[in-house]
Write a protein that holds these residues in place. Structure first.
Motif, short mmCIF file in Angstrom:
data_model
loop_
_atom_site.label_atom_id
_atom_site.label_comp_id
_atom_site.label_asym_id
_atom_site.label_seq_id
_atom_site.Cartn_x
_atom_site.Cartn_y
_atom_site.Cartn_z
N HIS A 1 43.38 37.82 47.27
CA HIS A 1 42.33 36.91 46.81
C HIS A 1 42.89 35.62 46.22
O HIS A 1 42.12 34.76 45.79
CB HIS A 1 41.47 37.57 45.72
N THR A 2 44.22 35.49 46.15
CA THR A 2 44.81 34.41 45.36
C THR A 2 45.32 33.24 46.19
O THR A 2 45.54 33.33 47.39
CB THR A 2 45.98 34.94 44.50
N ASN A 3 45.53 32.14 45.46
CA ASN A 3 46.11 30.93 46.03
C ASN A 3 47.61 30.89 45.70
O ASN A 3 48.17 31.89 45.23
CB ASN A 3 45.38 29.69 45.51
N HIS B 1 41.48 32.32 44.52
CA HIS B 1 41.19 31.16 45.35
C HIS B 1 39.74 30.76 45.10
O HIS B 1 38.85 31.61 45.05
CB HIS B 1 41.40 31.53 46.83
N ASN C 1 37.04 32.22 47.25
CA ASN C 1 36.65 33.60 46.97
C ASN C 1 35.65 33.66 45.82
O ASN C 1 34.69 34.43 45.87
CB ASN C 1 37.87 34.46 46.66
#
Length: 147
Positions: free
Chosen positions: A19-21, A27, A30
């Motif tokens: 789910h991350t950048n 992100h 999301n």
């Protein structure tokens, strides 16, 4: 006919590596997706019909939700038009170990109730008879973007 508090939903999503950048935080896309999904649920609770996103007003990201934290989405309908439902949405970062919370994102979404053919359909009046309902509605109206 439903009340503001009937539409109140709080949902949690644990922020995983997928789910991350590049900064190891959720992100933004999301977070918006999670807000949109929960907001639609609040709108549908009121409308009693399928609701689709019509507008997102001023989506403000104030701070990140780090990987490993929980993203809490708070949602409730606070006003209804002829076929539309206005929903207040807020996201928080929450420590899964302590439950400590901090606001991260704030917005107002507009959803439109539709029938099986995707055509707009009327929604009932939204009531605010209890103190909690009036407080939620007032907070949403106060936080609405101007202009």
């Amino acid at each position: 006919m439903s009340s503001v508090s009937d539409t109140y939903i709080e949902n949690r999503q644990r922020v995983q590596p997928t789910h991350t950048n590049n900064h190891a935080s959720a992100h933004g896309g999301n977070v918006v997706k999670w807000m949109d999904e929960v907001g639609a649920m609040s709108a549908m609770r009121h409308a009693g019909e399928t609701c689709v996103t019509a507008r997102i007003d001023e989506l403000n990201f104030k701070r990140p939700v780090p990987q490993g934290d929980t993203c809490v989405i708070e949602s409730y309908a606070y006003a209804a038009g002829r076929t539309s439902v206005r929903v207040r949405l807020r996201a928080f970062r929450e420590s899964p170990r302590t439950g400590d919370r901090e606001g991260t994102t704030d917005s107002h979404f507009v959803f439109v109730a539709v029938d099986g053919d995707g055509e707009p359909v009327p929604v009932p009046e939204l009531t605010a008879e209890s103190d909690r309902c009036r407080e939620l509605r007032a907070a949403a109206l106060e936080a609405e973007p101007t202009g």
